[in-house]
Scaffold this active site. Structure first.
Site, short mmCIF file in Angstrom:
data_model
loop_
_atom_site.label_atom_id
_atom_site.label_comp_id
_atom_site.label_asym_id
_atom_site.label_seq_id
_atom_site.Cartn_x
_atom_site.Cartn_y
_atom_site.Cartn_z
N ALA A 95 0.82 -1.22 0.00
CA ALA A 95 0.00 0.00 0.00
C ALA A 95 0.85 1.26 0.00
O ALA A 95 0.37 2.34 -0.36
CB ALA A 95 -0.91 -0.01 1.22
N LYS A 96 2.10 1.15 0.42
CA LYS A 96 3.05 2.28 0.46
C LYS A 96 2.44 3.51 1.12
O LYS A 96 2.54 4.62 0.62
CB LYS A 96 3.58 2.58 -0.95
CG LYS A 96 4.28 1.36 -1.57
CD LYS A 96 4.96 1.64 -2.89
CE LYS A 96 5.73 0.44 -3.39
NZ LYS A 96 4.93 -0.72 -3.80
#
Lengths: 272, 272
Positions: A95-96
């Site tokens: 998802a960073k």
């Protein structure tokens, strides 16, 4: 999941393969498009065909968000399917994420509690208080970007800060954060020569390595410098495995690609 | 929305206020919890009470993702409500995304097409090819983190790279990217003295400024150095406005807080 459980799974399966579930409706077999939830049906078939050859699945959230609520539902069904049917698998929400403290806590809840992932990837730019809320979750893992495998990695990550590259500064600085034992790092395989330096700073942490295969990195080179006594590597392959065929045999084709990597890993592990 | 339309809205409303819709079910008035979609009901009331005093709404995606599919539905209903009822409003998905090229394209589609936001916030760590896919969308805006308002900003953003702070390097480097005219930047208000330096590098771009109010920044100080001939500032306030009261009068209380900021902005604009 504890790190010990992850290592045990790796030893049992003789694999440290992570399969990226980056599902694009334009690339999956056309016959699946007639099903109610093509993304989930695709994932289910890939997972059933490969779960004994890999230790981790990594859905990239972008590919699910692009389809709105329907995509989010596919993601939820996918993680629930893995957690119920193959609970030994280490799950990664790619998802960073990263935001100020109270906001990062909301992201951590989204991925660790609502979706029950074992880990989530985060971005380091906003520093300590953007990452520590993730680290506070027991037996959950936070995988921070250090050195990525894309061209843009050279824009900032390899620039010199206080006498060392920014990605090294990121690795070094994060070691002082609270519950840093829950940190893993993203380190791209396209720069295998850097792993020697990375291991000097973080000898014990797991490294999630994208860029093997489609992006051109060599598994052997990464292992030469990246392996540690706990294995310490998760090698990701996405497109090379899941899009091996777009015919009705897609799951078998994916299994064959996963098998080739697993066999290579089995040999490497036998020498280490 | 074009930048020209945004500037016209600012001139008409005499406001460059952005209201952050960071909705936490533990903080909203308890009577809303009995409704079918408390988050949307809360947003709807806040938006109806403040739309003439602000030019932008900024939902932070973390607060919606934390509630899973239901939260994503609330986000979709909120953006649709704004786009239908108040189409002049500039909408910001505060998502802080960023990934390798093909993945960033998926994020851009999620926020620009599926949810029809005017803009999205992105993180710079992965460099050029992680941001350019967002910039390719016409009349959409990409708001990149430069200098954030949290404590962790000092971990990396203010460190010296090639003789200048990293956030300046980020600003400077991004100017050479394709369609950089679609860039805006997040610059935190808690460091108003930095705005003079920021304006030397990006004199024309809009800056989204968090940290006024709850986080301690001064509106006047930011404007002194940050305003340009097109105004060029969006000042965000979230908690200070939306949680002004948690009683039945919450929407009116929010309006009052927004009005105070709008009046201050009206005076500032009259001198510029």
């Amino acid at each position: 999941m504890t790190t010990k459980q992850l290592v045990e799974q790796i030893r049992t399966k003789k694999s440290f393969l992570c399969i990226g579930l980056d599902v694009d409706l334009n690339k999956i077999p056309q016959h699946l498009l007639q099903t109610e939830d093509p993304i989930f049906e695709f994932n289910k078939a890939i997972i059933d065909a490969t779960h004994d050859l890999c230790v981790s699945y990594k859905p990239n959230t972008a590919f699910y968000e692009a389809y709105g609520i329907k995509g989010w539902q596919s993601l939820e069904k996918t993680i629930n399917y893995i957690n119920e049917k193959y609970p030994e698998i280490f799950t990664i929400a790619d998802a960073k994420r990263g935001d100020i403290g109270n906001t990062s806590t909301m992201y951590a809840k989204a991925f660790f509690e609502d979706l029950a992932f074992d880990s989530v990837t985060v971005a380091p730019y906003m520093g300590k208080d953007s990452v520590e809320p993730f680290l506070a979750f027991k037996n959950k893992h936070t995988i921070m970007l250090a050195l990525t495998s894309n061209e843009g990695a050279f824009d900032f990550q390899t620039k010199i800060v206080d006498g060392e590259e920014l990605y090294k500064k990121v690795l070094q600085t994060s070691k002082s954060w609270k519950h840093s034992e829950n940190l893993m790092y993203v380190c791209g395989a396209t720069k295998a020569e850097y792993f020697k330096e990375i291991r000097k700073i973080v000898p014990n942490n797991f490294l999630l390595v994208p860029g093997v295969g489609a992006q051109g990195g060599s598994l052997k080179d990464v292992c030469q410098f990246g392996l540690n006594s706990q294995v310490g590597l998760l090698i990701n392959s996405s497109r090379g495995i899941i899009y091996a065929s777009n015919g009705e045999d897609f799951a078998n084709a994916a299994r064959n690609e996963a098998l080739i990597l697993q066999k290579e890993m089995e040999v490497i592990l036998s020498f280490n």
